[in-house]
Design a protein around this motif. Structure first.
Motif, PDB file in Angstrom:
ATOM      1  N   ARG A 202     -10.089   7.290   1.628  1.00 18.94           N
ATOM      2  CA  ARG A 202      -9.187   6.143   1.433  1.00 18.94           C
ATOM      3  C   ARG A 202      -7.735   6.616   1.356  1.00 18.94           C
ATOM      4  O   ARG A 202      -6.856   6.060   2.028  1.00 18.94           O
TER       5      ARG A 202
ATOM      6  N   GLN B 275      -4.700   5.744   4.005  1.00 21.77           N
ATOM      7  CA  GLN B 275      -3.463   5.108   3.528  1.00 21.77           C
ATOM      8  C   GLN B 275      -2.243   5.981   3.825  1.00 21.77           C
ATOM      9  O   GLN B 275      -1.199   5.483   4.249  1.00 21.77           O
TER      10      GLN B 275
ATOM     11  N   SER C  49       0.746   4.966   6.402  1.00 18.29           N
ATOM     12  CA  SER C  49       2.104   4.952   5.851  1.00 18.29           C
ATOM     13  C   SER C  49       3.049   5.831   6.672  1.00 18.29           C
ATOM     14  O   SER C  49       4.186   5.427   6.978  1.00 18.29           O
TER      15      SER C  49
ATOM     16  N   TYR D  45     -12.041   0.813   4.376  1.00 15.75           N
ATOM     17  CA  TYR D  45     -10.768   1.468   4.071  1.00 15.75           C
ATOM     18  C   TYR D  45      -9.718   1.171   5.141  1.00 15.75           C
ATOM     19  O   TYR D  45      -8.538   0.989   4.838  1.00 15.75           O
TER      20      TYR D  45
ATOM     21  N   ALA E 224      -6.210  -1.000   4.728  1.00 16.86           N
ATOM     22  CA  ALA E 224      -4.912  -0.392   5.056  1.00 16.86           C
ATOM     23  C   ALA E 224      -4.157  -1.160   6.137  1.00 16.86           C
ATOM     24  O   ALA E 224      -3.090  -0.730   6.573  1.00 16.86           O
TER      25      ALA E 224
END
Length: 172
Positions: free
Chosen positions: A13, A17, A21, A48, A52
């Protein structure tokens, strides 16, 4: 950054992320698609990814039409993908001659083009510049593209364009 199979990632996860990002910061745009290293995932990966903000996944070797995966964060679309038209499988693993790429791609295209008269079909071709882009192979990739461009009604779309089309047409 490390690139390793998702199933061996200690905190999947957090890695997803972090990746989303970084891509968003670099491009200025939320990434909508995902292809895991080596097409790997776990039972939790779709959840996940949707969490996201990813909207489609290319990790499933599926048919020639997108399909929907339900997650707690909304639908995730599985895009068509094939190992049969992947230059890693064909050239590196199976050790075929470079011209096998043309034969396979055009045979696949011929069938999908015929079937696509009544229902849109998607032909995924997976190429890597260090394999198909080398001087002794690039001409075969170019032959495939040239042949496909000559056929009426053929579109060359990104995953994001396919996603938008899928979202529009499934509601009708």
């Amino acid at each position: 950054y490390d690139q390793r199979p998702i199933h061996s990632e200690p905190d999947q996860r957090a890695m997803i992320q972090r990746s989303v990002s970084i891509l968003k910061a670099y491009t200025g745009k939320q990434p909508v698609g995902w292809l895991s290293p080596g097409l790997t995932q776990t039972m939790h990966t779709p959840e996940y990814l949707a969490e996201a903000g990813v909207r489609y996944i290319g990790d499933w070797v599926i048919d020639d039409e997108p399909c929907e995966i339900q997650t707690a964060s909304g639908p995730l679309i599985a895009m068509p993908y094939t190992l049969e038209l992947n230059d890693i499988s064909m050239m590196v693993v199976q050790h075929h001659r470079a011209n096998e790429f043309v034969t396979r791609c055009l045979d696949q295209f011929e069938r999908l083009y015929e079937e696509g008269k009544d229902r849109a079909k998607i032909m995924a071709i997976a190429v890597h510049r260090y394999i198909s882009g080398v001087p002794h192979r690039i001409k075969y990739f170019e032959q495939v593209l040239d042949a496909l461009k000559r056929k009426p009604g053929v579109l060359f779309w990104t995953g994001e364009q396919i996603l938008r089309w899928y979202q529009r047409t499934r509601k009708t």
